[in-house]
Design a protein around this motif. Structure first.
Motif, PDB file in Angstrom:
ATOM      1  N   ASN A   1       2.378   8.153   3.264  1.00 32.12           N
ATOM      2  CA  ASN A   1       1.711   9.159   4.107  1.00 32.12           C
ATOM      3  C   ASN A   1       2.024   8.927   5.580  1.00 32.12           C
ATOM      4  OD1 ASN A   1       0.584  10.376   1.882  1.00 32.12           O
ATOM      5  ND2 ASN A   1      -1.385   9.343   2.073  1.00 32.12           N
ATOM      6  N   LEU A   2       1.992   7.665   6.020  1.00 34.18           N
ATOM      7  CA  LEU A   2       2.283   7.373   7.425  1.00 34.18           C
ATOM      8  C   LEU A   2       3.736   7.699   7.753  1.00 34.18           C
ATOM      9  CD1 LEU A   2       1.079   6.198  10.053  1.00 34.18           C
ATOM     10  CD2 LEU A   2       1.993   3.979   9.364  1.00 34.18           C
ATOM     11  N   TYR A   3       4.633   7.375   6.828  1.00 38.36           N
ATOM     12  CA  TYR A   3       6.056   7.685   7.040  1.00 38.36           C
ATOM     13  C   TYR A   3       6.263   9.185   7.203  1.00 38.36           C
ATOM     14  CZ  TYR A   3      10.980   8.347   5.887  1.00 38.36           C
ATOM     15  OH  TYR A   3      12.292   8.743   5.902  1.00 38.36           O
TER      16      TYR A   3
ATOM     17  N   MET B   1       0.864  -1.180   0.000  1.00 33.50           N
ATOM     18  CA  MET B   1       0.000   0.000   0.000  1.00 33.50           C
ATOM     19  C   MET B   1       0.903   1.233   0.000  1.00 33.50           C
ATOM     20  SD  MET B   1      -3.093  -1.416   0.216  1.00 33.50           S
ATOM     21  CE  MET B   1      -4.205  -0.171   0.847  1.00 33.50           C
ATOM     22  N   GLU B   2       1.360   1.627  -1.194  1.00 41.01           N
ATOM     23  CA  GLU B   2       2.379   2.674  -1.290  1.00 41.01           C
ATOM     24  C   GLU B   2       1.891   4.015  -0.739  1.00 41.01           C
ATOM     25  OE1 GLU B   2       5.198   4.977  -4.552  1.00 41.01           O
ATOM     26  OE2 GLU B   2       3.685   3.537  -5.242  1.00 41.01           O
ATOM     27  N   GLU B   3       0.701   4.437  -1.122  1.00 40.22           N
ATOM     28  CA  GLU B   3       0.214   5.746  -0.693  1.00 40.22           C
ATOM     29  C   GLU B   3       0.061   5.801   0.825  1.00 40.22           C
ATOM     30  OE1 GLU B   3      -3.489   8.881  -1.532  1.00 40.22           O
ATOM     31  OE2 GLU B   3      -3.347   6.999  -2.663  1.00 40.22           O
ATOM     32  N   LYS B   4      -0.546   4.758   1.405  1.00 37.39           N
ATOM     33  CA  LYS B   4      -0.724   4.750   2.856  1.00 37.39           C
ATOM     34  C   LYS B   4       0.619   4.683   3.578  1.00 37.39           C
ATOM     35  CE  LYS B   4      -5.402   2.932   3.438  1.00 37.39           C
ATOM     36  NZ  LYS B   4      -6.257   1.980   4.177  1.00 37.39           N
ATOM     37  N   ALA B   5       1.540   3.883   3.038  1.00 38.45           N
ATOM     38  CA  ALA B   5       2.855   3.759   3.666  1.00 38.45           C
ATOM     39  C   ALA B   5       3.598   5.089   3.623  1.00 38.45           C
ATOM     40  CB  ALA B   5       3.662   2.674   2.966  1.00 38.45           C
TER      41      ALA B   5
END
Length: 491
Positions: free
Chosen positions: A171-173, A165-169
């Motif tokens: 954003n969380l980073y 989940m690139e976008e979620k990863a």
């Protein structure tokens, strides 16, 4: 973290790179039943006895862990939080994720134990593996604010990266960065790993530049991922500069880094540099390491075609891990098919076909079963040497396994069909179609090839039309014409 095996693409290279460093050859054996006196003894019992009971559950389903724990408590067994967490980590190491999660749930729900921040992170990861990403997100969202620290954020980031989940990863980073709660290389390594899985190798290099700007020290895994990304970008020369930079930053590189390096040099055809990396790898193996680094040494030397080193390392394995070797030879209950496949691959690589076949006979003598990987090794070897009859024998072996292989790829199918048509081998073509049927990949093209082979061999058939119908394959114009030429006019 484990290094990649040789001669593989970057995606498979990464998957092996990020695999668990050690894999158990067998679970801890179940204990003998306690005597009535021991069961009645009020307990400060050895916590290892509880772990043996948990380990002996094998693949038992939901509720089995709770039953063992409740029985242990009724017998007076101690349930110290530290001991239970150790059991969780052991179960997780052996990929018994559902059992590990049930143990943690029992700690909270049945015993009212408080979770430390570290234990929250472990539990979150287990929830993701057992119940999915949404459940893990809900668990994180419901954590008390003090528990939302670098460990639990990092655990959720790891879940996003595992799920690609690139976008979620990302954003969380960035959120972690803004909150100032990431304090180690782990979040960056996880994000690098995600980009590797997505073949976004330049983003891996960009993250390394970000590490340097933020003065975050890399580790051996960071180096492994970067080397793999440079190799995927065909920047082999940059790897040596990277290694110099690791030395300047006082980064300790383990044997896994040199295994990665050797694998890259093997794939690049730089065999002298590969052998030099393997010597460094071997020099870094400690007395406490398990068999894994030797397995990589064996496989990489086989890729180099260095038979003398293959034999030398194999003799080291036999002497250093004599118990494992004897069990592998004599006791099917602890039979390790991965070790056998590794040896088969090494023998086939250097043309020792008879010796490889003898290893399989040893497996069968011990009552054990080889797997689809074993069949694929022989299948590819015999197809590579144009021994299609032996290749077909191994394809048939594959269809007889309890765990069937995936569908055969089109390149292999075409090569088999071409061979049978050219050699007018109708019997071989029939056997091949039976294999395709078992593997679930019989189709019109397969029947066209079979019919052409029948015609080339001068063989007649009055039943193929019905067989085609039974397989629910459409009798198209070309198949119909071939059937008529064979005399199978049907209806």
């Amino acid at each position: 973290m484990a290094p990649p095996a040789p001669s593989v693409g970057p995606r498979l290279l990464l998957r092996r790179l990020l695999s668990t460093a050690t894999e158990a050859a067998a679970e801890t054996p179940a204990p003998t039943a306690p005597s009535s006196a021991a069961a009645a003894k009020p307990a400060k019992q050895d916590p290892r006895l509880l772990y043996r009971r948990l380990s002996a559950l094998g693949s038992a389903g939901e509720g089995s862990v709770s039953r063992v724990l409740n029985k242990w408590v009724r017998e007076g067994g101690a349930t110290r939080s530290d001991d239970l967490v150790k059991h969780v980590k052991e179960l997780r190491k052996y990929k018994r994720h559902a059992h590990a999660l049930e143990l943690m749930d029992w700690m909270v729900n049945a015993r009212g134990m408080n979770m430390s921040h570290t234990n929250h992170a472990i539990r979150l990861e287990l929830i993701y593996k057992v119940r999915g990403l949404e459940a893990a997100e809900n668990y994180f969202a419901n954590l008390p604010d003090p528990a939302k620290n670098h460990r639990t954020y990092g655990s959720l980031l790891s879940c996003y990266c595992s799920a690609k989940m690139e976008e979620k990863a990302t954003n969380l980073y960035r959120q972690m960065d803004e909150l100032g709660i990431w304090s180690s290389t782990l979040p960056i390594n996880n994000l690098m790993s995600l980009y590797m899985k997505l073949d976004q190798y330049r983003k891996v290099v960009s993250l390394f530049e970000e590490m340097k700007l933020k003065n975050v020290k890399p580790n051996s895994l960071t180096c492994c991922i970067l080397m793999t990304s440079y190799a995927a970008l065909n920047k082999i020369d940059d790897i040596e500069e990277l290694l110099k930079e690791m030395v300047e930053k006082d980064v300790t590189l383990g044997w896994s880094a040199y295994s990665t390096l050797a694998s890259i040099y093997v794939n690049a055809g730089q065999f002298g540099k590969a052998e030099s990396a393997l010597k460094k790898l071997e020099g870094l193996i400690s007395a406490h390491d398990d068999r894994q680094p030797f397995d990589f040494l064996l496989s990489l030397y086989a890729s180099l075609g260095n038979l003398s080193e293959v034999n030398r390392v194999w003799n080291v394995i036999k002497s250093k891990f004599s118990k494992i070797y004897m069990e592998w030879e004599s006791n099917y209950e602890t039979f390790d098919v991965k070790l056998t496949n590794m040896m088969i691959r090494s023998h086939l690589k250097v043309g020792m076909t008879e010796e490889a076949e003898m290893l399989v006979e040893k497996v069968k003598e011990n009552g054990a079963e080889f797997d689809t990987k074993t069949c694929e090794l022989f299948l590819d070897h015999y197809m590579g040497t144009e021994d299609m009859n032996s290749a077909l024998n191994w394809l048939e072996n594959m269809t007889k396994l309890s765990k069937k292989a995936e569908k055969l790829d089109q390149d292999r199918i075409y090569k088999f069909q071409k061979y049978f048509e050219e050699h007018k081998d109708a019997d071989g073509a029939e056997r091949f179609c039976n294999c395709l049927r078992t593997l679930g990949c019989i189709d019109g093209k397969a029947y066209e090839s079979l019919l052409r082979t029948y015609l080339a061999a001068g063989k007649k058939s009055c039943s193929l039309r019905q067989q085609i119908k039974n397989d629910k394959v459409e009798i198209c114009y070309d198949i119909g014409k071939l059937l008529k030429r064979l005399g199978d006019k049907g209806r």
